[in-house]
Design an enzyme around this catalytic site. Structure first.
Site, mmCIF file in Angstrom:
data_model
loop_
_atom_site.group_PDB
_atom_site.id
_atom_site.type_symbol
_atom_site.label_atom_id
_atom_site.label_comp_id
_atom_site.label_asym_id
_atom_site.label_seq_id
_atom_site.Cartn_x
_atom_site.Cartn_y
_atom_site.Cartn_z
ATOM 1 C CB SER A 31 -28.182 26.270 20.256
ATOM 2 O OG SER A 31 -29.084 25.618 20.084
ATOM 3 C CG HIS A 62 -24.799 22.459 22.316
ATOM 4 N ND1 HIS A 62 -25.833 21.888 22.269
ATOM 5 C CD2 HIS A 62 -24.777 23.631 21.271
ATOM 6 C CE1 HIS A 62 -26.549 22.191 21.112
ATOM 7 N NE2 HIS A 62 -26.052 23.311 20.422
ATOM 8 C CD GLU A 87 -26.039 16.255 22.222
ATOM 9 O OE1 GLU A 87 -24.979 16.257 22.828
ATOM 10 O OE2 GLU A 87 -27.021 17.042 22.776
ATOM 11 C CB ALA A 114 -31.974 28.203 18.473
ATOM 12 C CB SER A 213 -34.625 21.503 22.426
ATOM 13 O OG SER A 213 -34.790 22.580 22.446
ATOM 14 C CG ASN A 236 -33.407 28.388 10.754
ATOM 15 O OD1 ASN A 236 -33.062 28.300 11.889
ATOM 16 N ND2 ASN A 236 -34.276 27.602 10.159
#
Ligand code: HPA
Length: 273
Positions: A31, A62, A87, A114, A213, A236
């Site tokens: 992402s 995405h 998802e 990420a 992921s 982050n």
């Protein structure tokens, strides 16, 4: 035929009606890192939505397509956008695109994502080479009848992230002047970010990074016996380290900010691969 294998094979057969491109390298863009595609001389594009039965990302931002072409002269397939377990797709669908790229011929896989920094000496904007992972919280994509066309029933997992590629990544980072962190990535299911207690758990287990992921894709690719490397981009500090809430917007924005150094690293990895 095993239905999971059949689905990958059907997607393979469809792609072969469009292109006979045989990639050497497969690259999965995480992402906010999708802009890398501009470094490719694209020969062919295939949107996931044109492949019957193919999992399509439901997350805003995405994009979902395969790009075939060359990066630094190396024949590469890029997965621009991936689907995530959160998802609602079965894990076997989540790793379908990875398996497909390997079936198309890719011998090396570069996974990017990420991630939140669990190791408090790392910070947002840092890039981390994944040296190992913890994926036990999410189901294995290898559960079910073994697909012997892909690999053995009980694959060894001692060297999922190839030692040779780790050296390539270190060398490439040096060449482009990037400070490279190294560590263990732990995959959570998402879609909620972790609680501070879960981040503590991850740290106790030896994780340096958390994300949603990569690890299950690495499990599927390792089953198929190819060389894998992984790069996490810290967007982050993981939950609870700083006194501030996490948001998807912040994560995407932070990934975009470092996209420039991320892109030069990945380009150089492909050149040196
Ligand atoms: N946790 C899980 N996934 C993430 C994070 C995080 O803190 N940051 C970016 N992806």
């Amino acid at each position: 035929m095993n239905p999971v294998f059949e689905k990958v094979k059907k997607s393979y057969d469809y792609i072969r009606t469009v292109t006979d491109f045989t990639p050497e390298v497969a690259l999965v863009l995480g992402s906010g890192l999708g802009e890398f595609a501009k470094h490719m001389e694209v020969e062919c594009e295939i949107p996931y939505s044109s492949i019957e039965g193919f999992p399509v990302s439901t997350v805003a931002g995405h994009d979902g397509r395969f790009l075939f072409g060359t990066v630094e002269g190396v024949k590469t397939v890029i997965m621009k956008g991936r689907v995530h377990y959160y998802e609602g797709y079965p894990v076997t669908d989540v790793v379908l695109p990875t398996r497909l790229m390997i079936m198309l011929g890719a011998k090396k896989l570069i996974l990017t994502n990420a991630a939140g920094a669990v190791n408090t000496s790392y910070k947002p904007g840092d890039l981390m080479m994944i040296t190992d992972h913890i994926s036990t919280i999410v189901p294995s994509p290898l559960i079910g009848e073994n697909i012997s066309e892909f690999g053995t029933r009980f694959p060894d997992m001692s060297n999922v992230y190839s030692k040779r590629l780790q050296d390539v990544v270190r060398k490439s980072a040096k060449e482009v002047g990037v400070t490279l962190r190294e560590g263990v990535y732990m995959q959570f299911s998402g879609p909620a970010y972790e609680t501070p207690a879960e981040v503590k758990l991850a740290r106790l287990l030896g994780a340096d990074a958390v994300g949603m992921s990569t690890a299950i894709e690495a499990v599927a690719a390792n089953h198929m016996g190819i060389e894998i490397c992984g790069i996490s981009c810290f967007t982050n500090m993981a939950a609870g380290i700083l006194d501030q809430p996490l948001s998807h917007e912040e994560v995407s924005e932070a990934a975009n900010k470092v996209s420039h150094i991320f892109e030069s690293l990945v380009k150089n990895i492909i050149k040196n691969i």
